[in-house]
Design a protein around this motif. Sequence first.
Motif, PDB file in Angstrom:
ATOM      1  N   GLN A  69       0.820  -1.210   0.000  1.00 19.04           N
ATOM      2  CA  GLN A  69       0.000   0.000   0.000  1.00 19.04           C
ATOM      3  C   GLN A  69       0.851   1.255   0.000  1.00 19.04           C
ATOM      4  O   GLN A  69       0.502   2.255  -0.643  1.00 19.04           O
ATOM      5  N   ASN A  70       1.968   1.229   0.700  1.00 20.11           N
ATOM      6  CA  ASN A  70       2.836   2.398   0.794  1.00 20.11           C
ATOM      7  C   ASN A  70       4.281   1.974   0.542  1.00 20.11           C
ATOM      8  O   ASN A  70       4.750   0.997   1.125  1.00 20.11           O
ATOM      9  N   GLU A 138      -2.421  -5.004  -2.770  1.00 18.45           N
ATOM     10  CA  GLU A 138      -3.233  -3.800  -2.784  1.00 18.45           C
ATOM     11  C   GLU A 138      -3.625  -3.422  -4.214  1.00 18.45           C
ATOM     12  O   GLU A 138      -2.942  -3.779  -5.176  1.00 18.45           O
ATOM     13  N   LYS A 246      -2.138   3.455   8.167  1.00 20.51           N
ATOM     14  CA  LYS A 246      -3.067   2.909   7.178  1.00 20.51           C
ATOM     15  C   LYS A 246      -4.160   3.920   6.853  1.00 20.51           C
ATOM     16  O   LYS A 246      -4.547   4.073   5.677  1.00 20.51           O
ATOM     17  N   ASN A 249      -2.618   6.644   4.585  1.00 22.25           N
ATOM     18  CA  ASN A 249      -2.420   6.150   3.222  1.00 22.25           C
ATOM     19  C   ASN A 249      -3.743   6.078   2.461  1.00 22.25           C
ATOM     20  O   ASN A 249      -3.822   6.460   1.284  1.00 22.25           O
ATOM     21  N   THR A 250      -4.786   5.580   3.122  1.00 19.53           N
ATOM     22  CA  THR A 250      -6.097   5.495   2.484  1.00 19.53           C
ATOM     23  C   THR A 250      -6.620   6.878   2.117  1.00 19.53           C
ATOM     24  O   THR A 250      -7.174   7.078   1.021  1.00 19.53           O
TER      25      THR A 250
END
Length: 266
Positions: A69-70, A138, A246, A249-250
């Motif tokens: 995700q990151n 992701e 999280k 990031n979202t």
Amino acid sequence: MDLIRIKYGITIINQERVEQNASFFFCTLNCSTEKRIEKKILDILRCRNAKGENRVMSTNVTIYLKAEQNVEMQSEDVYVKDIGKVLCSDEHILAKVKSIKLHHFKEGESKRQVISILKVIEEITKICPNSSVENIGETDILVEYINVNKHKGMVQWLKLAFVAMISFFGTAFTIMAFHNDIGINDVFVKVYEMVMGQPGDGYGILELAYSAGLAAGIIIFFNHIGGRRITKDPTPIEVEMRVYEKDVNTALIETAEREGKIKDVM
């Protein structure tokens, strides 16, 4: 005759014809010549240079991609190998896929870029048209470019010392303010009179035990003694930091998608 057959094998484009001719060659030539022809045929099947683009001609293989995700980058170029893990049974295709460039951070532009997994799959299928890509990670990747040299020097150490002092004195003030609000000294005096039958003459073992217990409780709760852990479980701060990371990031991914700044397929 060997050279003619090798030359004939190079001009074959269809994979089935290559395999049929390869079987004929392998039956009629000696072992050393067979290995040379086999290497030629594999090179034909795997690599073709079409309009300046290096393509991999392969059978129907599956490429597994587990994207993060990151991702934090220290270089300006972002490749498939940087955004996650890649798995394929064909080592040649695996190496080719890992070396596919997805983005380049230019001078003066944003140091964050969101890349859709569909864009990654599109770039992979351009190089490996006969392969299928399975994403088990992701769907969107947030890539951040960090200039390591920019964060070195005395300024970084001053920031660290400032944060440490704020954390230490801020926590100490909070504990003292809490004890003052609840009147902890009056509580200790009342407890001492109830147990001993007479008022205390100052700070005694009750206050000392409470202070030691408070310090021990903080150490056990946060699961840290200096740089060492008491148990292998993550600390409460680490858990909260992961949740916060999280959520951030979202939020960044959704913001980039709303603003149309995500790198996606057309």
